[in-house]
Design a protein around this motif. Structure first.
Motif, PDB file in Angstrom:
ATOM      1  N   GLY A  46      -3.463   2.825  -4.100  1.00  0.00           N
ATOM      2  CA  GLY A  46      -3.238   1.485  -4.622  1.00  0.00           C
ATOM      3  C   GLY A  46      -2.051   0.762  -4.002  1.00  0.00           C
ATOM      4  O   GLY A  46      -1.461  -0.112  -4.629  1.00  0.00           O
ATOM      5  N   GLY A  47      -1.710   1.099  -2.777  1.00  0.00           N
ATOM      6  CA  GLY A  47      -0.557   0.493  -2.120  1.00  0.00           C
ATOM      7  C   GLY A  47      -0.654  -1.016  -1.985  1.00  0.00           C
ATOM      8  O   GLY A  47       0.303  -1.736  -2.292  1.00  0.00           O
ATOM      9  N   LEU A  48      -1.787  -1.501  -1.553  1.00  0.00           N
ATOM     10  CA  LEU A  48      -1.964  -2.942  -1.388  1.00  0.00           C
ATOM     11  C   LEU A  48      -1.853  -3.660  -2.731  1.00  0.00           C
ATOM     12  O   LEU A  48      -1.157  -4.673  -2.846  1.00  0.00           O
ATOM     13  N   GLY A  49      -2.498  -3.127  -3.750  1.00  0.00           N
ATOM     14  CA  GLY A  49      -2.431  -3.735  -5.079  1.00  0.00           C
ATOM     15  C   GLY A  49      -1.020  -3.767  -5.625  1.00  0.00           C
ATOM     16  O   GLY A  49      -0.596  -4.756  -6.223  1.00  0.00           O
ATOM     17  N   ALA A  50      -0.269  -2.696  -5.395  1.00  0.00           N
ATOM     18  CA  ALA A  50       1.109  -2.629  -5.882  1.00  0.00           C
ATOM     19  C   ALA A  50       2.002  -3.631  -5.155  1.00  0.00           C
ATOM     20  O   ALA A  50       2.818  -4.310  -5.781  1.00  0.00           O
ATOM     21  N   PHE A  66      13.132   1.917  -4.839  1.00  0.00           N
ATOM     22  CA  PHE A  66      11.730   1.682  -5.200  1.00  0.00           C
ATOM     23  C   PHE A  66      11.020   0.776  -4.195  1.00  0.00           C
ATOM     24  O   PHE A  66       9.937   1.111  -3.702  1.00  0.00           O
ATOM     25  N   ALA A  67      11.611  -0.372  -3.890  1.00  0.00           N
ATOM     26  CA  ALA A  67      10.953  -1.343  -3.009  1.00  0.00           C
ATOM     27  C   ALA A  67      10.705  -0.763  -1.620  1.00  0.00           C
ATOM     28  O   ALA A  67       9.628  -0.958  -1.039  1.00  0.00           O
ATOM     29  N   ASN A  68      11.670  -0.027  -1.092  1.00  0.00           N
ATOM     30  CA  ASN A  68      11.494   0.569   0.243  1.00  0.00           C
ATOM     31  C   ASN A  68      10.434   1.654   0.235  1.00  0.00           C
ATOM     32  O   ASN A  68       9.645   1.759   1.186  1.00  0.00           O
ATOM     33  N   ILE A  69      10.403   2.463  -0.805  1.00  0.00           N
ATOM     34  CA  ILE A  69       9.385   3.512  -0.896  1.00  0.00           C
ATOM     35  C   ILE A  69       8.003   2.888  -0.999  1.00  0.00           C
ATOM     36  O   ILE A  69       7.049   3.337  -0.350  1.00  0.00           O
ATOM     37  N   LEU A  70       7.875   1.821  -1.784  1.00  0.00           N
ATOM     38  CA  LEU A  70       6.588   1.147  -1.933  1.00  0.00           C
ATOM     39  C   LEU A  70       6.111   0.581  -0.599  1.00  0.00           C
ATOM     40  O   LEU A  70       4.940   0.735  -0.226  1.00  0.00           O
ATOM     41  N   VAL A  71       7.001  -0.042   0.138  1.00  0.00           N
ATOM     42  CA  VAL A  71       6.635  -0.586   1.451  1.00  0.00           C
ATOM     43  C   VAL A  71       6.229   0.553   2.396  1.00  0.00           C
ATOM     44  O   VAL A  71       5.264   0.418   3.158  1.00  0.00           O
ATOM     45  N   ALA A  72       6.935   1.674   2.349  1.00  0.00           N
ATOM     46  CA  ALA A  72       6.597   2.818   3.207  1.00  0.00           C
ATOM     47  C   ALA A  72       5.212   3.370   2.869  1.00  0.00           C
ATOM     48  O   ALA A  72       4.434   3.711   3.774  1.00  0.00           O
ATOM     49  N   ILE A  73       4.898   3.451   1.579  1.00  0.00           N
ATOM     50  CA  ILE A  73       3.567   3.921   1.162  1.00  0.00           C
ATOM     51  C   ILE A  73       2.493   2.982   1.692  1.00  0.00           C
ATOM     52  O   ILE A  73       1.493   3.417   2.274  1.00  0.00           O
ATOM     53  N   PHE A  74       2.704   1.682   1.508  1.00  0.00           N
ATOM     54  CA  PHE A  74       1.721   0.705   1.971  1.00  0.00           C
ATOM     55  C   PHE A  74       1.575   0.758   3.492  1.00  0.00           C
ATOM     56  O   PHE A  74       0.455   0.715   4.024  1.00  0.00           O
ATOM     57  N   ALA A  75       2.680   0.863   4.210  1.00  0.00           N
ATOM     58  CA  ALA A  75       2.628   0.925   5.677  1.00  0.00           C
ATOM     59  C   ALA A  75       1.856   2.159   6.146  1.00  0.00           C
ATOM     60  O   ALA A  75       1.028   2.071   7.066  1.00  0.00           O
ATOM     61  N   ALA A  76       2.104   3.297   5.520  1.00  0.00           N
ATOM     62  CA  ALA A  76       1.388   4.518   5.890  1.00  0.00           C
ATOM     63  C   ALA A  76      -0.104   4.374   5.627  1.00  0.00           C
ATOM     64  O   ALA A  76      -0.937   4.798   6.448  1.00  0.00           O
ATOM     65  N   GLN A  77      -0.459   3.749   4.512  1.00  0.00           N
ATOM     66  CA  GLN A  77      -1.875   3.550   4.206  1.00  0.00           C
ATOM     67  C   GLN A  77      -2.522   2.579   5.192  1.00  0.00           C
ATOM     68  O   GLN A  77      -3.669   2.769   5.585  1.00  0.00           O
ATOM     69  N   ALA A  78      -1.793   1.556   5.588  1.00  0.00           N
ATOM     70  CA  ALA A  78      -2.324   0.589   6.555  1.00  0.00           C
ATOM     71  C   ALA A  78      -2.545   1.259   7.910  1.00  0.00           C
ATOM     72  O   ALA A  78      -3.588   1.051   8.551  1.00  0.00           O
ATOM     73  N   VAL A  79      -1.590   2.068   8.355  1.00  0.00           N
ATOM     74  CA  VAL A  79      -1.736   2.785   9.628  1.00  0.00           C
ATOM     75  C   VAL A  79      -2.938   3.724   9.558  1.00  0.00           C
ATOM     76  O   VAL A  79      -3.734   3.794  10.500  1.00  0.00           O
ATOM     77  N   ALA A  81      -5.590   3.452   7.638  1.00  0.00           N
ATOM     78  CA  ALA A  81      -6.816   2.642   7.617  1.00  0.00           C
ATOM     79  C   ALA A  81      -7.166   2.150   9.016  1.00  0.00           C
ATOM     80  O   ALA A  81      -8.332   2.212   9.424  1.00  0.00           O
ATOM     81  N   ILE A  82      -6.176   1.683   9.753  1.00  0.00           N
ATOM     82  CA  ILE A  82      -6.421   1.210  11.122  1.00  0.00           C
ATOM     83  C   ILE A  82      -6.907   2.354  11.993  1.00  0.00           C
ATOM     84  O   ILE A  82      -7.859   2.200  12.770  1.00  0.00           O
ATOM     85  N   PHE A  83      -6.287   3.505  11.863  1.00  0.00           N
ATOM     86  CA  PHE A  83      -6.703   4.681  12.626  1.00  0.00           C
ATOM     87  C   PHE A  83      -8.147   5.052  12.312  1.00  0.00           C
ATOM     88  O   PHE A  83      -8.955   5.301  13.219  1.00  0.00           O
ATOM     89  N   LEU A  84      -8.485   5.120  11.040  1.00  0.00           N
ATOM     90  CA  LEU A  84      -9.843   5.507  10.648  1.00  0.00           C
ATOM     91  C   LEU A  84     -10.878   4.479  11.101  1.00  0.00           C
ATOM     92  O   LEU A  84     -11.984   4.845  11.498  1.00  0.00           O
ATOM     93  N   MET A  85     -10.527   3.196  11.032  1.00  0.00           N
ATOM     94  CA  MET A  85     -11.478   2.159  11.473  1.00  0.00           C
ATOM     95  C   MET A  85     -11.666   2.192  12.986  1.00  0.00           C
ATOM     96  O   MET A  85     -12.759   1.910  13.482  1.00  0.00           O
ATOM     97  N   SER A  86     -10.634   2.548  13.723  1.00  0.00           N
ATOM     98  CA  SER A  86     -10.745   2.579  15.179  1.00  0.00           C
ATOM     99  C   SER A  86     -11.603   3.753  15.646  1.00  0.00           C
ATOM    100  O   SER A  86     -12.145   3.721  16.741  1.00  0.00           O
TER     101      SER A  86
END
Length: 88
Positions: A46-50, A66-79, A81-86
């Protein structure tokens, strides 16, 4: 693939709703949702939703770490997702 998308939709809605509920609880001065729970919901898909809820509700935007950890979680999920889509 549709089961994964369904799961991600539910995870992001849950994270968004939890952040909104926590902001409402903070305003009312009642029991809050622990930060660990909010971060767990984000990490469970739920990184994007958060992150969206953080901006929409202006909630925990300056709260560190908190804010930095949340951004790190979202960034890892985005990377991821991009990897899996590629690969497909």
């Amino acid at each position: 693939m549709s089961a994964l998308l369904g799961y991600l939709l539910i995870a992001n809605l849950a994270a968004f709703a939890a952040m909104g509920w926590d902001k409402s609880s903070a305003r009312r001065g009642v029991e809050r949702i622990p930060e660990r729970t909010l971060l767990t919901l984000a990490a469970a898909g739920g990184g994007l939703g958060a992150v969206l809820a953080q901006q929409v509700f202006r909630h925990k935007t300056r709260k560190q770490p908190f804010a930095n950890i949340l951004v790190a979680i979202f960034a890892a999920q985005a990377v991821l997702a991009i990897f899996l889509m590629s690969r497909s």
